[in-house]
Enzyme design. Structure first.
Site, short mmCIF file in Angstrom:
data_model
loop_
_atom_site.label_atom_id
_atom_site.label_comp_id
_atom_site.label_asym_id
_atom_site.label_seq_id
_atom_site.Cartn_x
_atom_site.Cartn_y
_atom_site.Cartn_z
N ARG A 18 44.82 30.96 47.46
CA ARG A 18 45.79 29.89 47.20
C ARG A 18 45.33 28.60 47.87
O ARG A 18 45.43 27.52 47.28
CB ARG A 18 47.19 30.32 47.67
CG ARG A 18 47.76 31.45 46.83
CD ARG A 18 49.20 31.80 47.18
NE ARG A 18 49.38 32.54 48.40
CZ ARG A 18 49.29 33.87 48.51
NH1 ARG A 18 49.01 34.62 47.44
NH2 ARG A 18 49.48 34.49 49.67
N PHE B 298 45.84 37.04 34.46
CA PHE B 298 46.48 38.04 35.33
C PHE B 298 47.29 37.31 36.40
O PHE B 298 47.10 37.49 37.60
CB PHE B 298 45.45 38.99 35.98
CG PHE B 298 44.55 39.70 35.00
CD1 PHE B 298 45.00 40.83 34.33
CD2 PHE B 298 43.27 39.23 34.73
CE1 PHE B 298 44.17 41.50 33.42
CE2 PHE B 298 42.44 39.88 33.84
CZ PHE B 298 42.89 41.01 33.18
N ASP C 228 49.89 36.91 31.58
CA ASP C 228 50.11 38.23 32.18
C ASP C 228 50.79 39.11 31.15
O ASP C 228 51.53 38.63 30.29
CB ASP C 228 50.98 38.13 33.45
CG ASP C 228 50.79 39.34 34.37
OD1 ASP C 228 50.02 39.22 35.35
OD2 ASP C 228 51.40 40.39 34.11
N SER C 229 50.56 40.42 31.25
CA SER C 229 51.18 41.33 30.28
C SER C 229 52.59 41.73 30.70
O SER C 229 53.29 42.40 29.93
CB SER C 229 50.31 42.58 30.12
OG SER C 229 50.15 43.22 31.36
N ALA D 230 45.44 40.41 28.45
CA ALA D 230 44.47 39.37 28.82
C ALA D 230 43.22 39.43 27.94
O ALA D 230 42.69 38.39 27.55
CB ALA D 230 44.08 39.53 30.29
N CYS E 294 39.49 44.02 42.91
CA CYS E 294 40.23 44.59 44.04
C CYS E 294 40.08 46.10 44.05
O CYS E 294 40.87 46.80 44.67
CB CYS E 294 41.69 44.17 44.01
SG CYS E 294 42.59 44.79 42.58
N1 SAH Z 1 46.74 36.79 40.99
C1 SAH Z 1 48.06 37.39 41.14
C2 SAH Z 1 48.00 38.89 41.25
C3 SAH Z 1 47.48 39.59 40.02
S1 SAH Z 1 47.88 41.30 40.02
C4 SAH Z 1 48.72 36.79 42.39
O1 SAH Z 1 48.03 36.18 43.19
O2 SAH Z 1 49.92 36.97 42.54
C5 SAH Z 1 47.37 41.80 38.43
C6 SAH Z 1 48.28 41.42 37.30
O3 SAH Z 1 47.65 41.84 36.11
C7 SAH Z 1 49.66 42.04 37.29
O4 SAH Z 1 50.62 41.04 37.26
C8 SAH Z 1 49.73 42.83 35.96
O5 SAH Z 1 50.98 42.72 35.30
C9 SAH Z 1 48.67 42.17 35.16
N2 SAH Z 1 48.03 42.96 34.11
C10 SAH Z 1 47.62 44.25 34.14
N3 SAH Z 1 46.99 44.57 33.01
C11 SAH Z 1 46.99 43.46 32.22
C12 SAH Z 1 46.46 43.16 30.93
N4 SAH Z 1 45.80 44.06 30.23
N5 SAH Z 1 46.63 41.91 30.46
C13 SAH Z 1 47.29 40.98 31.17
N6 SAH Z 1 47.79 41.22 32.40
C14 SAH Z 1 47.65 42.44 32.92
#
Ligand code: SAH
Length: 397
Positions: free
Chosen positions: A215, A231, A253-254, A281, A341
Site C-alpha cells: 500500500r 484480485f 474481483d470475483s 480475472a 502468496c
Molecule cells: N490485494 C488484495 C488481496 C487479494 S486476495 C488486498 O490487498 O486486499 C485474492 C482475491 O482474489 C480475493 O478477493 C478473491 O475473491 C479473489 N479471487 C479469487 N479467484 C479469483 C478469480 N478467478 N478471479 C478474480 N478474483 C478472484
C-alpha cells in the site's frame, strides 16, 4: 518442582537434527515411539533416540506434522503462564509499529512468534484470532484471555476456518470469545486511509494486513497514472491509488461481497473508486487485452494458487498466464506489481515464471524492487517456511 509425567515422543536415530536446530515441526515419519497415549493437543516431551530430552511440543495425532514445538528447553513448563507470556511478548513486539500511524497489525504470527497455530490480527479495539493446530486449539481459553487483557481491546473474535484445521482433525469454529460482538462497521486506520474490515464474513481475519508495504508503494507509484487492480478483494490498493491521485482506477474481483466492501471503502474515504468489476480475472484480462486497453500501473495479487508442492507445477502455469496477460496490458514505461502468496512456491521459481511470461509477451522488464512480508509477519531464521509472500516491482520498456 515435581511434575506430572508427560507423554514422551521419541525420535528415530538421526532424526533429531531439525529439532536441535530449533525447527518447530516433527513429522510423523521421524518418530520412533510414542509413550503415554497423548490426546489431540496434549503436551509431549520430545526426546532423541538416546532418551535425551529436546523440548516440549503439542501432539497432533491426525496431522503429518505430528508435533509442533512449544519450547526447545526441557526445563520449561508448558502451562497457562507460558502460553500467556508468549502471546503477551508477541503483542509487545508490535508496539512500535502500532505507534507509527496505524491501529492495525498482526499481533501473533504462529510459529514465527513461538505459538504454532495461533494467528491474531488487531484492528483498532478488536482482535480476530485463528487457531489452526491441535495445540493452539487446546489453549483457546488462555489465548483468548491473554489477547483480551491487552490494553484497549474490546473484542476477541475467533475465525478458525475449515481448510487448515481439517488436517489437524478439527472442525471450523467462529464466534466471539471475549467482550462485545465485532462492530459491523469496524474500520482499520492506516496513515490517512480507512479500511472497512468484515470480521465475520471476510476472507481470513477480514483484511490483508500483510500487504501494508505494498500500500505504501502504491501511494508512491499511483499519482497521475491509470491503475488496474486485479484480485482487488475489498479494494485496499484502489483506495490508496485513488486517494494518491491516480488518473483512473479499475478493480477486478470475483467476489461480489468483497466488492460491496470496496464500495463502502470508497465512501468512508470520501473517494471515487472508479469501476468495480465482478468477474473472473483470467476472463476479464483477456477481454481487456482484446479491447487493447493499456494501464500505467497494474497490481496482480492472486489468491494462493498452490497449496502444496504437488500443485506448484499447475500453479506455475496459472501464474504465467496471469503475468503474460498483465504485461500485455501494461503501457510503455508502466509498472507491474506481481505477487505469489503460495508458500510452496519459492521466490526463485516465481521470478522464473514471471521471466517466462515477459519473454512470451515480447516485453523487456526489470525488477526495480521487491515487496514481501512486513515486520509484523516475521520469518524466523530457523523456520524459513514462515515466508510465503513474494512480490516483484517490474518496470517494462
Ligand atoms: N490485494 C488484495 C488481496 C487479494 S486476495 C488486498 O490487498 O486486499 C485474492 C482475491 O482474489 C480475493 O478477493 C478473491 O475473491 C479473489 N479471487 C479469487 N479467484 C479469483 C478469480 N478467478 N478471479 C478474480 N478474483 C478472484
Amino acid at each position: 518442582m515435581s511434575r506430572t509425567p508427560h507423554p514422551i515422543v521419541t525420535l528415530r536415530a538421526g532424526r533429531d537434527r531439525s529439532v536441535t536446530r530449533r525447527h518447530p515441526w516433527v513429522f510423523s515419519g521421524g518418530i520412533e515411539a510414542v509413550e503415554g497415549r497423548p490426546g489431540r493437543g496434549d503436551t509431549v516431551l520430545v526426546e532423541d533416540d538416546a532418551g535425551r530430552p529436546l523440548g516440549w511440543g503439542a501432539y497432533s495425532p491426525e496431522s503429518q506434522i505430528r508435533v509442533r514445538m512449544w519450547s526447545f528447553s526441557p526445563d520449561d513448563v508448558i502451562d497457562a503462564a507460558f502460553v500467556d507470556g508468549r502471546i503477551t511478548r508477541a503483542a509487545a513486539r508490535r508496539d512500535a509499529l502500532l505507534a507509527s500511524g496505524t491501529d492495525s497489525a498482526r499481533l501473533v504470527f504462529s510459529e514465527a512468534d513461538g505459538v504454532p497455530g495461533v494467528v491474531a490480527d488487531r484492528y483498532g479495539d478488536t482482535i480476530v484470532v485463528q487457531l489452526t493446530s491441535a495445540g493452539a486449539d487446546a489453549w483457546r481459553e488462555v489465548v483468548a484471555d491473554a489477547l483480551f487483557s491487552l490494553p484497549g481491546i474490546r473484542c476477541v473474535h475467533e475465525r478458525s476456518d475449515a481448510d487448515m484445521r481439517e488436517r489437524e482433525g478439527l472442525d471450523a469454529r467462529s464466534g466471539t470469545l471475549r467482550g462485545d460482538a465485532p462492530d459491523p462497521d469496524l474500520v482499520a486506520h492506516e496513515g490517512p486511509w480507512r479500511f472497512v474490515v468484515d470480521v465475520t464474513g471476510g476472507h481470513k481475519t477480514g483484511f490483508y494486513l500483510d500487504q501494508r508495504d505494498a500500500r505504501a508503494a502504491i501511494a508512491r507509484l499511483a499519482p497521475g497514472r491509470t491503475f488496474l487492480n486485479v484480485f482487488s478483494y475489498t479494494g485496499a490498493f484502489s483506495v490508496v491509488a485513488a486517494g494518491s491521485g491516480a488518473a483512473s482506477v479499475l478493480s477486478i474481483d470475483s467476489s461480489g461481497p468483497a466488492l460491496d466492501v470496496a464500495r463502502r471503502n470508497g465512501e468512508v474515504n470520501g473517494l471515487d473508486l472508479g469501476e468495480l468489476m465482478e468477474a473472473d480475472a483470467f476472463t476479464a484480462l483477456r477481454g481487456l487485452r482484446d479491447r487493447a486497453r493499456q494501464y500505467d500501473l497494474i497490481a496482480l495479487d492472486p489468491p494462493k494458487l498452490a497449496n502444496n508442492e504437488r500443485q506448484v507445477e499447475k500453479a506455475s502455469r496459472a501464474y504465467k498466464d496471469l503475468n503474460l496477460l498483465a504485461l500485455k496490458l501494461l503501457a510503455p514505461g508502466g509498472t507491474l506489481l506481481t505477487w505469489s502468496c503460495s508458500g510452496a512456491m519459492t521466490a526463485e521459481l516465481f521470478q522464473k515464471v514471471v521471466a517466462g511470461a515477459a519473454l512470451d509477451s515480447g516485453r523487456t522488464a526489470r525488477i526495480v524492487g521487491r515487496l514481501g512480508q512486513p515486520s509484523d509477519h516475521p520469518v524466523p531464521l530457523a523456520f524459513p517456511e514462515a515466508e510465503y509472500l513474494k512480490g516483484l516491482i517490474l518496470e517494462a520498456e
